[in-house]
Design a protein around this motif. Structure first.
Motif, mmCIF file in Angstrom:
data_model
loop_
_atom_site.group_PDB
_atom_site.id
_atom_site.type_symbol
_atom_site.label_atom_id
_atom_site.label_comp_id
_atom_site.label_asym_id
_atom_site.label_seq_id
_atom_site.Cartn_x
_atom_site.Cartn_y
_atom_site.Cartn_z
ATOM 1 N N ASP A 212 1.047 38.627 -35.685
ATOM 2 C CA ASP A 212 2.429 38.642 -36.151
ATOM 3 C C ASP A 212 3.314 37.647 -35.411
ATOM 4 O OD1 ASP A 212 2.731 41.102 -38.110
ATOM 5 O OD2 ASP A 212 1.413 41.751 -36.486
ATOM 6 N N ARG A 213 3.005 37.342 -34.166
ATOM 7 C CA ARG A 213 3.865 36.431 -33.401
ATOM 8 C C ARG A 213 3.922 35.052 -34.049
ATOM 9 N NH1 ARG A 213 2.933 35.019 -27.965
ATOM 10 N NH2 ARG A 213 0.693 35.117 -28.402
ATOM 11 N N LEU A 214 2.794 34.589 -34.599
ATOM 12 C CA LEU A 214 2.808 33.277 -35.249
ATOM 13 C C LEU A 214 3.636 33.323 -36.527
ATOM 14 C CD1 LEU A 214 1.930 30.358 -35.313
ATOM 15 C CD2 LEU A 214 -0.189 31.056 -36.444
ATOM 16 N N ILE A 215 3.504 34.386 -37.286
ATOM 17 C CA ILE A 215 4.315 34.528 -38.495
ATOM 18 C C ILE A 215 5.797 34.515 -38.147
ATOM 19 C CG2 ILE A 215 4.958 36.087 -40.376
ATOM 20 C CD1 ILE A 215 2.070 37.010 -40.476
ATOM 21 N N ASP A 216 6.174 35.293 -37.137
ATOM 22 C CA ASP A 216 7.582 35.374 -36.759
ATOM 23 C C ASP A 216 8.118 34.027 -36.287
ATOM 24 O OD1 ASP A 216 7.555 38.072 -37.371
ATOM 25 O OD2 ASP A 216 7.163 38.708 -35.306
ATOM 26 N N ALA A 217 7.275 33.250 -35.573
ATOM 27 C CA ALA A 217 7.696 31.929 -35.101
ATOM 28 C C ALA A 217 7.938 30.987 -36.276
ATOM 29 C CB ALA A 217 6.641 31.349 -34.162
ATOM 30 N N ILE A 228 6.091 27.384 -48.661
ATOM 31 C CA ILE A 228 5.108 27.895 -47.700
ATOM 32 C C ILE A 228 4.008 28.659 -48.424
ATOM 33 C CG2 ILE A 228 4.741 29.219 -45.588
ATOM 34 C CD1 ILE A 228 7.709 29.023 -45.004
ATOM 35 N N THR A 229 2.752 28.359 -48.055
ATOM 36 C CA THR A 229 1.589 29.133 -48.484
ATOM 37 C C THR A 229 0.995 29.799 -47.250
ATOM 38 O OG1 THR A 229 1.110 27.592 -50.289
ATOM 39 C CG2 THR A 229 -0.677 29.044 -49.588
ATOM 40 N N TRP A 230 0.671 31.090 -47.369
ATOM 41 C CA TRP A 230 0.171 31.872 -46.239
ATOM 42 C C TRP A 230 -1.250 32.356 -46.517
ATOM 43 C CZ3 TRP A 230 3.964 32.831 -42.371
ATOM 44 C CH2 TRP A 230 5.291 32.607 -42.755
ATOM 45 N N GLN A 231 -2.146 32.229 -45.512
ATOM 46 C CA GLN A 231 -3.422 32.950 -45.501
ATOM 47 C C GLN A 231 -3.387 33.870 -44.286
ATOM 48 O OE1 GLN A 231 -7.952 31.858 -46.132
ATOM 49 N NE2 GLN A 231 -7.424 31.501 -43.999
ATOM 50 N N LEU A 232 -3.364 35.179 -44.496
ATOM 51 C CA LEU A 232 -3.040 36.122 -43.427
ATOM 52 C C LEU A 232 -4.250 36.772 -42.771
ATOM 53 C CD1 LEU A 232 0.048 37.950 -44.963
ATOM 54 C CD2 LEU A 232 -0.012 35.896 -43.531
ATOM 55 N N GLY A 233 -5.410 36.769 -43.416
ATOM 56 C CA GLY A 233 -6.554 37.436 -42.817
ATOM 57 C C GLY A 233 -6.284 38.912 -42.615
ATOM 58 N N SER A 234 -6.396 39.384 -41.368
ATOM 59 C CA SER A 234 -6.217 40.809 -41.062
ATOM 60 C C SER A 234 -4.770 41.197 -40.825
ATOM 61 C CB SER A 234 -7.058 41.176 -39.826
ATOM 62 O OG SER A 234 -8.432 41.092 -40.116
ATOM 63 N N THR A 236 -1.104 41.958 -42.245
ATOM 64 C CA THR A 236 -0.460 42.325 -43.511
ATOM 65 C C THR A 236 1.045 42.323 -43.328
ATOM 66 O OG1 THR A 236 -0.727 44.667 -42.920
ATOM 67 C CG2 THR A 236 -2.390 43.696 -44.359
ATOM 68 N N ARG A 237 1.745 41.619 -44.215
ATOM 69 C CA ARG A 237 3.214 41.540 -44.170
ATOM 70 C C ARG A 237 3.765 41.566 -45.590
ATOM 71 N NH1 ARG A 237 5.056 39.489 -38.934
ATOM 72 N NH2 ARG A 237 7.118 39.287 -39.853
ATOM 73 N N VAL A 238 4.976 42.133 -45.735
ATOM 74 C CA VAL A 238 5.634 42.181 -47.049
ATOM 75 C C VAL A 238 6.957 41.422 -47.040
ATOM 76 C CG1 VAL A 238 4.556 44.368 -47.678
ATOM 77 C CG2 VAL A 238 6.757 44.384 -46.477
ATOM 78 N N ASP A 239 7.244 40.707 -45.952
ATOM 79 C CA ASP A 239 8.554 40.068 -45.796
ATOM 80 C C ASP A 239 8.486 38.551 -45.868
ATOM 81 O OD1 ASP A 239 7.071 39.872 -43.442
ATOM 82 O OD2 ASP A 239 8.815 39.999 -42.123
ATOM 83 N N LEU A 240 7.456 38.011 -46.528
ATOM 84 C CA LEU A 240 7.206 36.577 -46.437
ATOM 85 C C LEU A 240 7.641 35.822 -47.687
ATOM 86 C CD1 LEU A 240 3.656 36.665 -44.819
ATOM 87 C CD2 LEU A 240 5.894 36.579 -43.694
ATOM 88 N N PRO A 241 8.325 34.695 -47.507
ATOM 89 C CA PRO A 241 8.649 33.820 -48.635
ATOM 90 C C PRO A 241 7.430 32.998 -49.022
ATOM 91 C CG PRO A 241 9.415 32.822 -46.606
ATOM 92 C CD PRO A 241 8.853 34.163 -46.218
ATOM 93 N N GLY A 242 7.396 32.534 -50.257
ATOM 94 C CA GLY A 242 6.311 31.661 -50.688
ATOM 95 C C GLY A 242 5.146 32.423 -51.286
ATOM 96 N N THR A 243 3.961 31.822 -51.199
ATOM 97 C CA THR A 243 2.734 32.365 -51.788
ATOM 98 C C THR A 243 1.866 32.950 -50.692
ATOM 99 O OG1 THR A 243 2.813 30.657 -53.507
ATOM 100 C CG2 THR A 243 0.727 31.822 -53.206
ATOM 101 N N VAL A 244 1.424 34.196 -50.875
ATOM 102 C CA VAL A 244 0.693 34.913 -49.830
ATOM 103 C C VAL A 244 -0.717 35.261 -50.302
ATOM 104 C CG1 VAL A 244 0.666 36.944 -48.339
ATOM 105 C CG2 VAL A 244 2.853 35.878 -48.959
#
Length: 338
Positions: A212-217, A228-234, A236-244
């Motif tokens: 989560d620290r990298l996401i928050d940064a 922004i496109t996100w690949q999150l692996g393990s 899980t977040r519901v507060d992200l802009p863009g494509t997840v």
């Protein structure tokens, strides 16, 4: 590393002393070796595929690894023996894999067993070397000394041991160059600092560790108009802009990276090499054991090694700055193997 194939097509450069070559240590000459590759999925697999490109691919080689979206994609046209995910330091799972490795060795001939780690390969490296020449190439991430798997590999005196960092090449550990040697910085690309960025953020797929620290940064330094496109692996977040996405196949991830101006990633070998293969200088956030993001702090070692070569930018997760993303957006690398 292994052979100086990367020199073909490279820009003229000042002469350098010959680099160490793993080919000098191979117990045979004159053919592409039939290799039994025993590697964990993720960065270890990506690294091993880079080594295969230097050794020379043999269609009869076999890959023993974990079955993941990434490994299915990368090894689609190769002979494989897929296993369930082996977690870091899972000795029981590693023993089960070694049973398969021994069965393969007894059923057909191989020139060489090669591993870049990690847990999946540990027990095999203790049991297999008596049956054929064995080579262990320590992960690029280990810039200060061998991993637990590397120490296991060293128990067998017949196993050839290689580090990709000359500072700890001693005893039986030989320095043979680095896979990072196969990329070089290109001329920077001019772009306005205030222009919105197209960003890929990938946290790797290591289970069960969140990041989560990298996401928050990234959220702190991103602008509203960034794509922004996100690949999150393990994670899980519901507060992200863009494509997840939770996971992307290797070819899809490489495509998104190639289409992005900036790749922000955890400092895992697989994602670092993926970003470089896409021609991008990655912006690196290192997982830390203190924050329960990994089993140890080896990602800090890798980030430092990549940044020291100018092939990456560091993102300070405690005080993130958009400047790191801006520098990476104007940087590109050239693949010397192409």
């Amino acid at each position: 590393m292994i052979r100086q194939l990367w020199r073909v097509g490279a820009r003229p450069r000042a002469a350098k002393p010959p680099q160490p070559s793993l080919a000098e240590h191979l117990p045979f000459r004159g053919k592409k070796p039939k290799v039994l590759w025993v590697v964990s999925a993720g960065g270890h697999l990506t690294e091993a595929l880079r080594l295969e490109a230097l050794l020379g691919a043999n269609v009869d080689s076999v890959w023993v690894t974990s079955k993941t979206v990434q490994s299915d994609s990368l090894l689609a046209n190769r002979r494989t023996s897929m296993h369930p995910y082996i977690a870091p330091r899972d000795a029981v799972g590693s023993f089960r894999v070694s049973q398969d490795v021994l069965a393969l060795l007894r059923s057909e001939g191989f020139d060489l067993l090669v591993s870049t780690g990690a847990a999946l390969a540990a027990v095999s490296l203790l049991r297999a070397p008596a049956l054929l020449p064995t080579m262990y190439v320590e992960s690029l991430a280990r810039s200060e000394g061998p991993s637990l798997t590397g120490r296991a590999a060293s128990v067998r005196s017949s196993t050839a041991l290689f580090t990709q960092h000359p500072n700890w090449a001693r005893g039986r550990w030989s320095f043979a160059g680095s896979v990072l040697d196969t990329w070089v910085l290109a001329e920077p690309v001019a772009r306005p600092d205030d222009k919105p960025m197209k960003i890929l953020v990938t946290l790797g797929t290591i289970h069960p560790y969140r990041f989560d620290r990298l996401i928050d940064a990234v959220l702190e330094v991103a602008h509203e108009k960034d794509e922004i496109t996100w690949q999150l692996g393990s994670t899980t977040r519901v507060d992200l802009p863009g494509t997840v996405h939770s996971h992307l196949a290797a070819h899809d991830l490489l495509r998104v990276a190639s289409e992005s101006e900036v790749v922000v990633t955890h400092a895992g070998v697989g994602n670092v090499l993926m970003a470089l293969s896409a021609g991008r200088v990655p912006v690196l956030g290192a997982r830390q054991k203190l924050h329960r993001e990994h089993v140890d702090d080896h990602q800090r070692q890798l980030a430092a090694a990549v940044v020291s070569r100018g092939l990456g930018e560091q993102l300070d997760l405690s005080d993130p700055s958009r400047a790191a993303l801006q520098r990476a957006a104007g940087a590109r690398v050239i693949d010397r193997l192409i």
